[in-house]
Design a protein around this motif. Structure first.
Motif, mmCIF file in Angstrom:
data_model
loop_
_atom_site.group_PDB
_atom_site.id
_atom_site.type_symbol
_atom_site.label_atom_id
_atom_site.label_comp_id
_atom_site.label_asym_id
_atom_site.label_seq_id
_atom_site.Cartn_x
_atom_site.Cartn_y
_atom_site.Cartn_z
ATOM 1 N N ILE A 95 -15.889 -12.353 20.042
ATOM 2 C CA ILE A 95 -16.718 -12.308 20.745
ATOM 3 C C ILE A 95 -16.934 -14.424 20.647
ATOM 4 C CG2 ILE A 95 -19.578 -12.903 20.165
ATOM 5 C CD1 ILE A 95 -19.160 -10.316 18.714
ATOM 6 N N ASP A 96 -16.545 -14.662 19.900
ATOM 7 C CA ASP A 96 -16.120 -16.325 19.717
ATOM 8 C C ASP A 96 -14.669 -17.211 21.531
ATOM 9 O OD1 ASP A 96 -17.687 -16.799 18.021
ATOM 10 O OD2 ASP A 96 -15.510 -16.903 16.568
ATOM 11 N N ALA A 97 -14.092 -15.951 21.373
ATOM 12 C CA ALA A 97 -12.900 -16.241 22.498
ATOM 13 C C ALA A 97 -13.760 -16.102 24.040
ATOM 14 C CB ALA A 97 -12.084 -15.407 21.973
ATOM 15 N N LEU A 98 -14.570 -14.866 24.125
ATOM 16 C CA LEU A 98 -15.546 -14.675 25.393
ATOM 17 C C LEU A 98 -16.123 -15.953 25.378
ATOM 18 C CD1 LEU A 98 -15.993 -12.809 27.884
ATOM 19 C CD2 LEU A 98 -17.682 -11.502 25.855
ATOM 20 N N ALA A 99 -16.763 -16.278 23.890
ATOM 21 C CA ALA A 99 -17.801 -17.492 24.528
ATOM 22 C C ALA A 99 -17.157 -18.919 24.966
ATOM 23 C CB ALA A 99 -19.016 -17.502 23.300
ATOM 24 N N ALA A 100 -15.794 -18.899 24.078
ATOM 25 C CA ALA A 100 -15.252 -20.108 24.660
ATOM 26 C C ALA A 100 -15.025 -20.246 26.170
ATOM 27 C CB ALA A 100 -14.275 -21.075 23.656
ATOM 28 N N ASP A 101 -14.671 -18.608 26.793
ATOM 29 C CA ASP A 101 -13.924 -19.441 28.159
ATOM 30 C C ASP A 101 -15.391 -19.058 28.737
ATOM 31 O OD1 ASP A 101 -11.586 -18.170 27.577
ATOM 32 O OD2 ASP A 101 -11.548 -16.144 27.667
ATOM 33 N N LEU A 102 -15.702 -18.483 28.467
ATOM 34 C CA LEU A 102 -17.650 -19.055 29.326
ATOM 35 C C LEU A 102 -18.081 -19.987 29.436
ATOM 36 C CD1 LEU A 102 -20.059 -15.339 27.942
ATOM 37 C CD2 LEU A 102 -18.948 -15.992 30.860
ATOM 38 N N ARG A 103 -18.205 -20.975 28.600
ATOM 39 C CA ARG A 103 -18.462 -22.417 27.623
ATOM 40 C C ARG A 103 -17.565 -23.527 29.592
ATOM 41 N NH1 ARG A 103 -18.092 -21.361 22.250
ATOM 42 N NH2 ARG A 103 -21.173 -20.860 21.991
ATOM 43 N N ARG A 104 -16.496 -22.940 29.551
ATOM 44 C CA ARG A 104 -15.607 -23.239 30.922
ATOM 45 C C ARG A 104 -16.186 -23.248 32.077
ATOM 46 N NH1 ARG A 104 -11.585 -21.202 27.943
ATOM 47 N NH2 ARG A 104 -10.476 -22.314 26.068
ATOM 48 N N GLU A 105 -17.184 -22.385 32.127
ATOM 49 C CA GLU A 105 -17.445 -21.894 33.690
ATOM 50 C C GLU A 105 -18.401 -23.431 33.890
ATOM 51 O OE1 GLU A 105 -16.775 -19.586 35.853
ATOM 52 O OE2 GLU A 105 -15.631 -17.952 35.054
ATOM 53 N N PRO A 106 -18.049 -23.716 35.434
ATOM 54 C CA PRO A 106 -18.823 -25.054 35.581
ATOM 55 C C PRO A 106 -20.483 -24.379 36.349
ATOM 56 C CG PRO A 106 -16.836 -24.286 37.198
ATOM 57 C CD PRO A 106 -17.369 -23.677 36.074
ATOM 58 N N ALA A 107 -20.442 -23.454 36.213
ATOM 59 C CA ALA A 107 -21.992 -23.384 36.036
ATOM 60 C C ALA A 107 -22.362 -22.653 34.936
ATOM 61 C CB ALA A 107 -22.332 -22.313 37.094
ATOM 62 N N VAL A 108 -22.337 -23.095 33.457
ATOM 63 C CA VAL A 108 -22.717 -22.726 32.477
ATOM 64 C C VAL A 108 -22.676 -24.240 31.289
ATOM 65 C CG1 VAL A 108 -22.162 -21.556 29.844
ATOM 66 C CG2 VAL A 108 -21.631 -20.519 32.559
ATOM 67 N N GLU A 109 -23.850 -23.788 31.061
ATOM 68 C CA GLU A 109 -24.259 -25.297 30.636
ATOM 69 C C GLU A 109 -24.771 -25.203 28.762
ATOM 70 O OE1 GLU A 109 -26.601 -28.757 29.394
ATOM 71 O OE2 GLU A 109 -26.028 -28.353 31.604
ATOM 72 N N HIS A 110 -24.583 -23.841 28.504
ATOM 73 C CA HIS A 110 -24.918 -22.833 27.055
ATOM 74 C C HIS A 110 -23.946 -21.393 26.839
ATOM 75 C CE1 HIS A 110 -25.540 -23.536 22.851
ATOM 76 N NE2 HIS A 110 -26.667 -23.215 22.847
ATOM 77 N N VAL A 111 -23.926 -21.617 25.788
ATOM 78 C CA VAL A 111 -23.717 -20.042 25.442
ATOM 79 C C VAL A 111 -24.341 -19.782 23.491
ATOM 80 C CG1 VAL A 111 -21.540 -18.311 25.110
ATOM 81 C CG2 VAL A 111 -21.307 -19.419 27.316
ATOM 82 N N GLN A 112 -24.351 -19.008 24.164
ATOM 83 C CA GLN A 112 -25.546 -18.610 22.257
ATOM 84 C C GLN A 112 -25.284 -17.518 22.030
ATOM 85 O OE1 GLN A 112 -29.963 -19.639 21.806
ATOM 86 N NE2 GLN A 112 -29.496 -18.114 20.295
ATOM 87 N N ALA A 113 -25.025 -16.946 20.793
ATOM 88 C CA ALA A 113 -24.225 -15.531 20.124
ATOM 89 C C ALA A 113 -25.401 -15.346 18.970
ATOM 90 C CB ALA A 113 -23.255 -15.607 19.280
ATOM 91 N N ASP A 114 -26.570 -14.566 20.521
ATOM 92 C CA ASP A 114 -27.615 -14.196 19.519
ATOM 93 C C ASP A 114 -27.654 -13.324 18.676
ATOM 94 O OD1 ASP A 114 -28.883 -15.563 21.919
ATOM 95 O OD2 ASP A 114 -29.021 -13.402 23.470
ATOM 96 N N ALA A 115 -26.866 -12.556 18.524
ATOM 97 C CA ALA A 115 -27.151 -11.771 17.269
ATOM 98 C C ALA A 115 -25.819 -11.943 15.934
ATOM 99 C CB ALA A 115 -25.894 -10.152 17.336
ATOM 100 N N GLY A 116 -25.374 -13.438 15.653
ATOM 101 C CA GLY A 116 -25.008 -13.420 15.071
ATOM 102 C C GLY A 116 -25.462 -14.189 14.066
#
Length: 302
Positions: free
Chosen positions: A138-159
């Motif tokens: 999950i952390d690796a997926l979140a890190a990849d999503l944060r690299r997207e130019p259109a993404v402002e913030h990524v949050q793990a809701d169920a953590g």
């Protein structure tokens, strides 16, 4: 069989007579057992309520991906296609800013706040579910999503919910260890209580042995004394927990109302309550067994 049943009835009547003759000692022993058992029993009831509460929450490995405010819907659609193509993603849901604002306005107490806004401050977002619940994945997926130019913030809701569930499991283990520790103490209390009763009847026991009474015949009344003391302690423990939960729920109800829920800590189920009573009775019997057996070994001729 009739003789055996008659002997048990006589032993039970003798045990009741002993408890009636020593009301103070019996009540104190039952009170000690009840108070000691109320601690792990109450903890179990509280943890069961917390487990029920966390069970209502989404514990799936979900991620919320918030887009930048200036991202166009076409770009959001292209990002959604790339995310869906990722083998680590099991499901994806797009939440437009209009729907997010509508859901926020539906929350109790926020409709006036939302109505006073001049514009919608919420961004478009994606809610996705990972195929693998492993935190590293999950952390690796979140890190990849944060690299997207259109993404402002990524949050793990169920953590946080997973952490709460882990803490609940840890607390449950602590309650079991506490129950085991107190069980040894309660056996010692019953052991000492029965020991004192034996010492007050040692002459009677000696005469009974001389006229041919078996060890089983001598043990039986004391077994019932320990059993009845444990039974009374178990019932008292349930009463203490019931009253405690009732007092606690008064404050819990007020707190839950502020969140728009009607959460309450429930009392033990019938099977759990029966298990507590039987456990207490078993501890009383065990303490009596150990005490009487030790005394009978001591008076055996060398």
């Amino acid at each position: 069989m009739r003789t055996w049943l008659r002997q048990h009835r006589q032993a039970f009547a003798a045990a009741l007579g002993k408890l009636a003759a020593q009301k103070a000692t019996g009540m104190v022993s039952a009170l000690v057992i009840g108070v000691a058992l109320a601690l792990p029993t109450g903890g179990y009831a509280l943890l069961d309520g917390v487990r029920a509460l966390t069970g209502r929450m989404a514990l799936d490995p979900q991620l919320s991906v918030f887009l930048r405010g200036d991202v166009k819907r076409a770009d959001a659609g292209a990002l959604a296609a790339r995310i869906k193509a990722d083998p680590r993603v099991a499901a994806l849901r797009f939440v437009p800013r209009e729907l997010a604002l509508k859901e926020l306005a539906a929350v109790e107490g926020l409709s006036d706040v939302v109505g006073a806004l001049e514009r919608n401050p919420l961004p478009d977002a994606f809610v996705l579910r990972s195929r693998d619940p492993d935190p590293q994945t999950i952390d690796a997926l979140a890190a990849d999503l944060r690299r997207e130019p259109a993404v402002e913030h990524v949050q793990a809701d169920a953590g946080w919910a997973r952490r709460l569930a882990a803490l609940a499991r840890l607390a449950r283990l602590a309650v079991l260890l506490l129950a085991a520790l107190l069980a040894f103490g309660l056996v010692a209390v019953t052991f000492n209580t029965i020991r004192l009763q034996i010492l007050t009847q040692r002459d009677e026991i000696a005469v009974s042995k001389l006229i041919g009474a078996t060890d089983a015949f001598i043990r039986r009344p004391f077994f019932y004394v320990g059993l009845l003391q444990g039974l009374g302690g178990g019932l008292l423990a349930l009463a203490i927990v019931w009253v405690g939960l009732g007092l606690l729920n008064v404050q819990v109800a007020a707190l839950a109302a502020t969140y728009g829920t009607n959460f309450r800590f429930a009392f033990l189920s019938r099977s759990d309550a029966l298990a507590v009573v039987l456990f207490a009775a078993g501890l009383g019997w065990l303490g009596a067994y150990l005490s009487v057996s030790r005394y009978l070994r001591e008076i055996q001729p060398k």
